[in-house]
Design a protein around this motif. Sequence first.
Motif, PDB file in Angstrom:
ATOM      1  N   MET A   1       0.844  -1.179   0.000  1.00  0.00           N
ATOM      2  CA  MET A   1       0.000   0.000   0.000  1.00  0.00           C
ATOM      3  C   MET A   1       0.885   1.237   0.000  1.00  0.00           C
ATOM      4  O   MET A   1       1.902   1.272   0.675  1.00  0.00           O
ATOM      5  CB  MET A   1      -0.888   0.027   1.249  1.00  0.00           C
ATOM      6  N   PRO A   2       0.474   2.241  -0.715  1.00  0.00           N
ATOM      7  CA  PRO A   2       1.267   3.481  -0.741  1.00  0.00           C
ATOM      8  C   PRO A   2       1.180   4.215   0.595  1.00  0.00           C
ATOM      9  O   PRO A   2       0.169   4.124   1.314  1.00  0.00           O
ATOM     10  CB  PRO A   2       0.607   4.294  -1.853  1.00  0.00           C
ATOM     11  N   ASN A   3       2.234   4.937   0.941  1.00  0.00           N
ATOM     12  CA  ASN A   3       2.256   5.699   2.189  1.00  0.00           C
ATOM     13  C   ASN A   3       1.206   6.790   2.231  1.00  0.00           C
ATOM     14  O   ASN A   3       0.838   7.252   3.305  1.00  0.00           O
ATOM     15  CB  ASN A   3       3.636   6.293   2.425  1.00  0.00           C
ATOM     16  N   SER A   4       0.700   7.199   1.080  1.00  0.00           N
ATOM     17  CA  SER A   4      -0.321   8.252   1.057  1.00  0.00           C
ATOM     18  C   SER A   4      -1.598   7.813   1.785  1.00  0.00           C
ATOM     19  O   SER A   4      -2.358   8.655   2.255  1.00  0.00           O
ATOM     20  CB  SER A   4      -0.644   8.646  -0.385  1.00  0.00           C
ATOM     21  N   LEU A   5      -1.822   6.492   1.916  1.00  0.00           N
ATOM     22  CA  LEU A   5      -2.983   5.996   2.658  1.00  0.00           C
ATOM     23  C   LEU A   5      -2.992   6.547   4.079  1.00  0.00           C
ATOM     24  O   LEU A   5      -4.033   6.910   4.610  1.00  0.00           O
ATOM     25  CB  LEU A   5      -2.969   4.464   2.698  1.00  0.00           C
ATOM     26  N   PHE A   6      -1.829   6.642   4.694  1.00  0.00           N
ATOM     27  CA  PHE A   6      -1.734   7.052   6.094  1.00  0.00           C
ATOM     28  C   PHE A   6      -1.937   8.549   6.302  1.00  0.00           C
ATOM     29  O   PHE A   6      -2.025   9.006   7.435  1.00  0.00           O
ATOM     30  CB  PHE A   6      -0.401   6.595   6.678  1.00  0.00           C
ATOM     31  N   SER A   7      -2.055   9.297   5.220  1.00  0.00           N
ATOM     32  CA  SER A   7      -2.354  10.727   5.353  1.00  0.00           C
ATOM     33  C   SER A   7      -3.839  11.014   5.167  1.00  0.00           C
ATOM     34  O   SER A   7      -4.275  12.148   5.320  1.00  0.00           O
ATOM     35  CB  SER A   7      -1.526  11.537   4.344  1.00  0.00           C
ATOM     36  N   CYS A   8      -4.625  10.008   4.857  1.00  0.00           N
ATOM     37  CA  CYS A   8      -6.087  10.148   4.673  1.00  0.00           C
ATOM     38  C   CYS A   8      -6.772   9.920   6.021  1.00  0.00           C
ATOM     39  O   CYS A   8      -7.387   8.886   6.247  1.00  0.00           O
ATOM     40  CB  CYS A   8      -6.600   9.162   3.637  1.00  0.00           C
ATOM     41  N   LEU A   9      -6.679  10.876   6.899  1.00  0.00           N
ATOM     42  CA  LEU A   9      -7.150  10.702   8.266  1.00  0.00           C
ATOM     43  C   LEU A   9      -8.663  10.690   8.408  1.00  0.00           C
ATOM     44  O   LEU A   9      -9.191  10.319   9.447  1.00  0.00           O
ATOM     45  CB  LEU A   9      -6.540  11.782   9.155  1.00  0.00           C
ATOM     46  N   ILE A  11     -10.747   8.780   6.706  1.00  0.00           N
ATOM     47  CA  ILE A  11     -11.299   7.497   6.249  1.00  0.00           C
ATOM     48  C   ILE A  11     -12.248   6.954   7.319  1.00  0.00           C
ATOM     49  O   ILE A  11     -11.902   6.886   8.493  1.00  0.00           O
ATOM     50  CB  ILE A  11     -10.172   6.480   5.988  1.00  0.00           C
ATOM     51  N   SER A  12     -13.457   6.560   6.892  1.00  0.00           N
ATOM     52  CA  SER A  12     -14.414   6.001   7.852  1.00  0.00           C
ATOM     53  C   SER A  12     -14.568   4.484   7.693  1.00  0.00           C
ATOM     54  O   SER A  12     -15.064   3.824   8.598  1.00  0.00           O
ATOM     55  CB  SER A  12     -15.769   6.682   7.707  1.00  0.00           C
ATOM     56  N   SER A  13     -14.153   3.934   6.550  1.00  0.00           N
ATOM     57  CA  SER A  13     -14.239   2.499   6.313  1.00  0.00           C
ATOM     58  C   SER A  13     -12.959   2.046   5.616  1.00  0.00           C
ATOM     59  O   SER A  13     -12.528   2.649   4.640  1.00  0.00           O
ATOM     60  CB  SER A  13     -15.457   2.190   5.442  1.00  0.00           C
ATOM     61  N   LEU A  14     -12.373   0.973   6.118  1.00  0.00           N
ATOM     62  CA  LEU A  14     -11.129   0.459   5.558  1.00  0.00           C
ATOM     63  C   LEU A  14     -11.285  -1.037   5.340  1.00  0.00           C
ATOM     64  O   LEU A  14     -11.578  -1.785   6.274  1.00  0.00           O
ATOM     65  CB  LEU A  14      -9.971   0.742   6.515  1.00  0.00           C
ATOM     66  N   ASP A  15     -11.126  -1.486   4.092  1.00  0.00           N
ATOM     67  CA  ASP A  15     -11.271  -2.889   3.726  1.00  0.00           C
ATOM     68  C   ASP A  15     -10.056  -3.259   2.876  1.00  0.00           C
ATOM     69  O   ASP A  15      -9.951  -2.832   1.727  1.00  0.00           O
ATOM     70  CB  ASP A  15     -12.571  -3.084   2.945  1.00  0.00           C
ATOM     71  N   LEU A  16      -9.131  -4.029   3.445  1.00  0.00           N
ATOM     72  CA  LEU A  16      -7.897  -4.393   2.755  1.00  0.00           C
ATOM     73  C   LEU A  16      -7.755  -5.902   2.683  1.00  0.00           C
ATOM     74  O   LEU A  16      -8.076  -6.614   3.637  1.00  0.00           O
ATOM     75  CB  LEU A  16      -6.690  -3.814   3.492  1.00  0.00           C
ATOM     76  N   THR A  17      -7.259  -6.382   1.536  1.00  0.00           N
ATOM     77  CA  THR A  17      -7.073  -7.812   1.326  1.00  0.00           C
ATOM     78  C   THR A  17      -5.675  -8.072   0.783  1.00  0.00           C
ATOM     79  O   THR A  17      -5.263  -7.445  -0.187  1.00  0.00           O
ATOM     80  CB  THR A  17      -8.126  -8.350   0.330  1.00  0.00           C
ATOM     81  N   TRP A  18      -4.972  -9.005   1.413  1.00  0.00           N
ATOM     82  CA  TRP A  18      -3.669  -9.497   0.971  1.00  0.00           C
ATOM     83  C   TRP A  18      -2.744  -8.378   0.518  1.00  0.00           C
ATOM     84  O   TRP A  18      -2.392  -8.280  -0.654  1.00  0.00           O
ATOM     85  CB  TRP A  18      -3.823 -10.565  -0.112  1.00  0.00           C
ATOM     86  N   CYS A  19      -2.366  -7.559   1.467  1.00  0.00           N
ATOM     87  CA  CYS A  19      -1.416  -6.495   1.172  1.00  0.00           C
ATOM     88  C   CYS A  19      -0.459  -6.341   2.351  1.00  0.00           C
ATOM     89  O   CYS A  19      -0.633  -6.954   3.395  1.00  0.00           O
ATOM     90  CB  CYS A  19      -2.135  -5.180   0.873  1.00  0.00           C
ATOM     91  N   ALA A  37     -12.016  -4.031   7.928  1.00  0.00           N
ATOM     92  CA  ALA A  37     -11.945  -5.435   7.518  1.00  0.00           C
ATOM     93  C   ALA A  37     -10.563  -5.671   6.923  1.00  0.00           C
ATOM     94  O   ALA A  37     -10.195  -5.043   5.933  1.00  0.00           O
ATOM     95  CB  ALA A  37     -13.039  -5.764   6.507  1.00  0.00           C
ATOM     96  N   LEU A  38      -9.811  -6.543   7.550  1.00  0.00           N
ATOM     97  CA  LEU A  38      -8.465  -6.861   7.086  1.00  0.00           C
ATOM     98  C   LEU A  38      -8.368  -8.361   6.863  1.00  0.00           C
ATOM     99  O   LEU A  38      -8.608  -9.145   7.781  1.00  0.00           O
ATOM    100  CB  LEU A  38      -7.417  -6.417   8.117  1.00  0.00           C
ATOM    101  N   TYR A  39      -8.027  -8.751   5.645  1.00  0.00           N
ATOM    102  CA  TYR A  39      -7.898 -10.160   5.266  1.00  0.00           C
ATOM    103  C   TYR A  39      -6.481 -10.398   4.766  1.00  0.00           C
ATOM    104  O   TYR A  39      -6.086  -9.857   3.738  1.00  0.00           O
ATOM    105  CB  TYR A  39      -8.890 -10.523   4.160  1.00  0.00           C
ATOM    106  N   GLY A  40      -5.710 -11.184   5.484  1.00  0.00           N
ATOM    107  CA  GLY A  40      -4.364 -11.513   5.049  1.00  0.00           C
ATOM    108  C   GLY A  40      -3.440 -10.320   4.974  1.00  0.00           C
ATOM    109  O   GLY A  40      -2.514 -10.304   4.172  1.00  0.00           O
ATOM    110  N   LEU A  61     -10.986  -9.334  11.338  1.00  0.00           N
ATOM    111  CA  LEU A  61      -9.569  -9.673  11.184  1.00  0.00           C
ATOM    112  C   LEU A  61      -9.492 -11.139  10.814  1.00  0.00           C
ATOM    113  O   LEU A  61      -9.975 -11.999  11.550  1.00  0.00           O
ATOM    114  CB  LEU A  61      -8.807  -9.446  12.492  1.00  0.00           C
ATOM    115  N   GLU A  62      -8.896 -11.428   9.660  1.00  0.00           N
ATOM    116  CA  GLU A  62      -8.782 -12.812   9.224  1.00  0.00           C
ATOM    117  C   GLU A  62      -7.378 -13.053   8.696  1.00  0.00           C
ATOM    118  O   GLU A  62      -6.945 -12.400   7.749  1.00  0.00           O
ATOM    119  CB  GLU A  62      -9.812 -13.125   8.138  1.00  0.00           C
ATOM    120  N   SER A  63      -6.680 -13.982   9.346  1.00  0.00           N
ATOM    121  CA  SER A  63      -5.328 -14.375   8.922  1.00  0.00           C
ATOM    122  C   SER A  63      -4.444 -13.157   8.712  1.00  0.00           C
ATOM    123  O   SER A  63      -3.791 -13.024   7.687  1.00  0.00           O
ATOM    124  CB  SER A  63      -5.395 -15.204   7.643  1.00  0.00           C
ATOM    125  N   CYS A  64      -4.426 -12.282   9.695  1.00  0.00           N
ATOM    126  CA  CYS A  64      -3.717 -11.014   9.554  1.00  0.00           C
ATOM    127  C   CYS A  64      -2.527 -10.912  10.488  1.00  0.00           C
ATOM    128  O   CYS A  64      -2.464 -11.574  11.511  1.00  0.00           O
ATOM    129  CB  CYS A  64      -4.648  -9.855   9.869  1.00  0.00           C
TER     130      CYS A  64
END
Length: 124
Positions: A1-9, A11-19, A37-40, A61-64
Motif C-alpha cells: 500500500m502506498p504511504n499516502s494511505l496514512f495521510s487520509c485521516l 477514512i471512515s471504512s477500511l477494507d484491505l485484502t492481501w497487502c 476489515a483486514l484479510y491476510g 480480522l482474518e489471517s492477519c
Amino acid sequence: MPNSLFSCLSISSLDLTWCILEPPHDFKGFKALRSVALYGVTINGVQLVKIDHLQLKILTLESCFDVEEKEIRTPNLKNLQYKGQVCDNPIFNDVSSINERTLLLTHDELDYELHLWQNFLMKL
C-alpha cells in the motif's frame, strides 16, 4: 500500500485484502474509522498491533498480521469477526458492547483455541 494511505485521516471504512502495510513511525491512527476489515494483511516493522478506537463499530480480522501481539480495545464495537492461529494471541481489553458475536476458529490446535475463546467470552 502506498504511504499516502496514512495521510487520509478522514477514512471512515477500511477494507484491505492481501497487502503489506508499512505505517510511518509517527502514524497515530485513523480517528474517523467506523468499520475495518483486514484479510491476510501483514504489517511490517511492528511487534504489537494496537487497535484502540472509541468509534469503531465493525471489526473483521482474518489471517492477519505478522506480529507478536494484537491488543484490541473497542468499547463501542457491535460486530467482531476474528479468525487466526493460536500463536496470534489476541488480547481483548474492552469489547463490552458486542451484540453480534462471530468468532471463527482455525483447525490447528482447536482445543487450545477453544480454551482461549472461552476465556474471551467470559470477559464479555
